[in-house]
Scaffold this motif. Sequence first.
Motif, PDB file in Angstrom:
ATOM      1  N   SER A 179      -1.360  -3.148  -4.421  1.00 18.14           N
ATOM      2  CA  SER A 179      -0.637  -3.960  -5.387  1.00 18.14           C
ATOM      3  C   SER A 179      -1.463  -4.234  -6.644  1.00 18.14           C
ATOM      4  CB  SER A 179      -0.207  -5.283  -4.749  1.00 18.14           C
ATOM      5  OG  SER A 179      -1.331  -5.962  -4.214  1.00 18.14           O
ATOM      6  N   GLU A 180      -2.804  -4.014  -6.548  1.00 13.89           N
ATOM      7  CA  GLU A 180      -3.677  -4.312  -7.683  1.00 13.89           C
ATOM      8  C   GLU A 180      -4.476  -3.125  -8.203  1.00 13.89           C
ATOM      9  OE1 GLU A 180      -6.249  -7.499  -6.581  1.00 13.89           O
ATOM     10  OE2 GLU A 180      -4.628  -8.911  -6.190  1.00 13.89           O
ATOM     11  N   LYS A 181      -4.776  -2.155  -7.341  1.00 14.33           N
ATOM     12  CA  LYS A 181      -5.691  -1.075  -7.715  1.00 14.33           C
ATOM     13  C   LYS A 181      -5.108   0.300  -7.366  1.00 14.33           C
ATOM     14  CE  LYS A 181      -9.159  -3.856  -8.889  1.00 14.33           C
ATOM     15  NZ  LYS A 181      -9.751  -3.890 -10.240  1.00 14.33           N
ATOM     16  N   THR A 182      -5.583   1.306  -8.107  1.00 16.85           N
ATOM     17  CA  THR A 182      -5.217   2.694  -7.833  1.00 16.85           C
ATOM     18  C   THR A 182      -6.487   3.513  -7.794  1.00 16.85           C
ATOM     19  OG1 THR A 182      -3.118   2.430  -9.023  1.00 16.85           O
ATOM     20  CG2 THR A 182      -3.856   4.676  -8.607  1.00 16.85           C
ATOM     21  N   VAL A 183      -6.706   4.245  -6.686  1.00 18.79           N
ATOM     22  CA  VAL A 183      -7.942   5.012  -6.535  1.00 18.79           C
ATOM     23  C   VAL A 183      -7.623   6.452  -6.140  1.00 18.79           C
ATOM     24  CG1 VAL A 183      -9.206   2.940  -5.864  1.00 18.79           C
ATOM     25  CG2 VAL A 183      -8.287   4.443  -4.081  1.00 18.79           C
ATOM     26  N   LEU A 184      -8.563   7.316  -6.431  1.00 19.45           N
ATOM     27  CA  LEU A 184      -8.468   8.727  -6.054  1.00 19.45           C
ATOM     28  C   LEU A 184      -9.536   9.024  -5.025  1.00 19.45           C
ATOM     29  CD1 LEU A 184      -7.117  11.504  -6.730  1.00 19.45           C
ATOM     30  CD2 LEU A 184      -8.959  11.861  -8.384  1.00 19.45           C
ATOM     31  N   ILE A 211      -4.224  10.108  -3.836  1.00 14.41           N
ATOM     32  CA  ILE A 211      -4.170   8.841  -4.549  1.00 14.41           C
ATOM     33  C   ILE A 211      -3.720   7.754  -3.581  1.00 14.41           C
ATOM     34  CG2 ILE A 211      -3.024   7.496  -6.355  1.00 14.41           C
ATOM     35  CD1 ILE A 211      -2.710  10.018  -7.965  1.00 14.41           C
ATOM     36  N   VAL A 212      -4.453   6.649  -3.559  1.00 10.87           N
ATOM     37  CA  VAL A 212      -4.070   5.475  -2.783  1.00 10.87           C
ATOM     38  C   VAL A 212      -3.897   4.316  -3.763  1.00 10.87           C
ATOM     39  CG1 VAL A 212      -4.682   3.894  -0.915  1.00 10.87           C
ATOM     40  CG2 VAL A 212      -5.376   6.315  -0.784  1.00 10.87           C
ATOM     41  N   LEU A 243       0.835  -1.197   0.000  1.00 12.45           N
ATOM     42  CA  LEU A 243       0.000   0.000   0.000  1.00 12.45           C
ATOM     43  C   LEU A 243       0.874   1.252   0.000  1.00 12.45           C
ATOM     44  CD1 LEU A 243      -3.120   0.266   0.196  1.00 12.45           C
ATOM     45  CD2 LEU A 243      -2.836   0.565   2.666  1.00 12.45           C
ATOM     46  N   ARG A 244       0.558   2.210  -0.890  1.00  8.31           N
ATOM     47  CA  ARG A 244       1.273   3.481  -0.898  1.00  8.31           C
ATOM     48  C   ARG A 244       0.310   4.586  -1.297  1.00  8.31           C
ATOM     49  NH1 ARG A 244       5.281   4.520  -6.023  1.00  8.31           N
ATOM     50  NH2 ARG A 244       3.774   4.235  -7.711  1.00  8.31           N
ATOM     51  N   PHE A 245       0.716   5.831  -1.059  1.00  5.72           N
ATOM     52  CA  PHE A 245      -0.181   6.946  -1.333  1.00  5.72           C
ATOM     53  C   PHE A 245       0.605   8.227  -1.563  1.00  5.72           C
ATOM     54  CE2 PHE A 245       0.845   7.496   3.035  1.00  5.72           C
ATOM     55  CZ  PHE A 245       0.708   8.847   3.311  1.00  5.72           C
ATOM     56  N   THR A 246      -0.073   9.195  -2.164  1.00  7.40           N
ATOM     57  CA  THR A 246       0.427  10.559  -2.268  1.00  7.40           C
ATOM     58  C   THR A 246      -0.751  11.507  -2.093  1.00  7.40           C
ATOM     59  OG1 THR A 246       1.451  12.231  -3.724  1.00  7.40           O
ATOM     60  CG2 THR A 246       0.322  10.412  -4.805  1.00  7.40           C
ATOM     61  N   VAL A 247      -0.592  12.499  -1.232  1.00  9.05           N
ATOM     62  CA  VAL A 247      -1.603  13.550  -1.080  1.00  9.05           C
ATOM     63  C   VAL A 247      -1.325  14.582  -2.162  1.00  9.05           C
ATOM     64  CG1 VAL A 247      -2.608  15.294   0.447  1.00  9.05           C
ATOM     65  CG2 VAL A 247      -1.740  13.139   1.413  1.00  9.05           C
ATOM     66  N   LEU A 248      -2.159  14.616  -3.191  1.00  8.85           N
ATOM     67  CA  LEU A 248      -1.928  15.515  -4.325  1.00  8.85           C
ATOM     68  C   LEU A 248      -2.072  16.977  -3.917  1.00  8.85           C
ATOM     69  CD1 LEU A 248      -3.840  13.683  -7.198  1.00  8.85           C
ATOM     70  CD2 LEU A 248      -1.376  13.667  -6.746  1.00  8.85           C
ATOM     71  N   ALA A 249      -3.055  17.258  -3.070  1.00  6.83           N
ATOM     72  CA  ALA A 249      -3.290  18.611  -2.570  1.00  6.83           C
ATOM     73  C   ALA A 249      -4.181  18.506  -1.344  1.00  6.83           C
ATOM     74  CB  ALA A 249      -3.951  19.490  -3.632  1.00  6.83           C
TER      75      ALA A 249
END
Length: 268
Positions: free
Chosen positions: A22-27, A18-19, A3-9
């Motif tokens: 290993s299989e999915k990417t969600v906003l 964005i979270v 699991l990884r993430f970035t706070v875009l703003a």
Amino acid sequence: MGLRFTVLASGSTGNATIVQSSEKTVLVDAGLSMKKLDELMRERGVAGHDLDALFVTHEHSDHIKGLGAFARKYELPIYANEATWGAMERHVGTIAAEKRVIMETGEALDFGSMRVQSYPISHDAAEPVGYCFQENGEKLSLATDLGYVSEKVRSQIVDSDVLVLESNHDTEMLRMGRYPWNIKRRILSDVGHLSNVAAGEALIELMTDRTKRVYLAHLSLDHNQMDLAMLTVNSILENHGIFYKQDEFPLRKTYHDKPTPWDEVRQK
């Protein structure tokens, strides 16, 4: 990859995170223009076509400004509870029926290998929620737009590996600021936003031996400063006997105009 993430703003000018599992990417939320969202995502090497879904916390414009246009452009399903759909419908334009997904408050959804848990929060919106994300024993919790940290919120986000927590305002800066009193009263209320002090006091109960990092989020541009928020929160932790070596300091910054670095939740 875990699991990884970035706070875009993060902030009153727009929110999006964005979270990625290993299989999915969600906003989570789309509170900036479609153009700005695309720009911030490019900075982190992600395109709209890489996303699998969009999750909405509540209908305020700093969380859904670009939602409709962005979801239509990339043909993304949108997950929100029924009350939020009703409140934001006129603001997001036409969304195809098959892309409108009802995810009721408190529901947990297995999204690939990632579990997404919705939980209720206290804020002046139709039915606002926060989200927890879990995969392979890792836990990331997003908790902003909180009037206060209720027992229900605490029970959901306690013992997170990484926590993104609101630290919206310095109370004295807000009281002395230019906002009219009715808006100040709303922000200070139980359906408003967490102050720096409230965030620090909440962390005393939320942080455990498992907690690796805490991101301070949704800071007011008018009534806060990141260094002040971090100093206030850290002072409260130290006053309760919670000390960290400098290289183990768990507090991290978010920004209103640029994304945070990718953060792997399992990372120390």
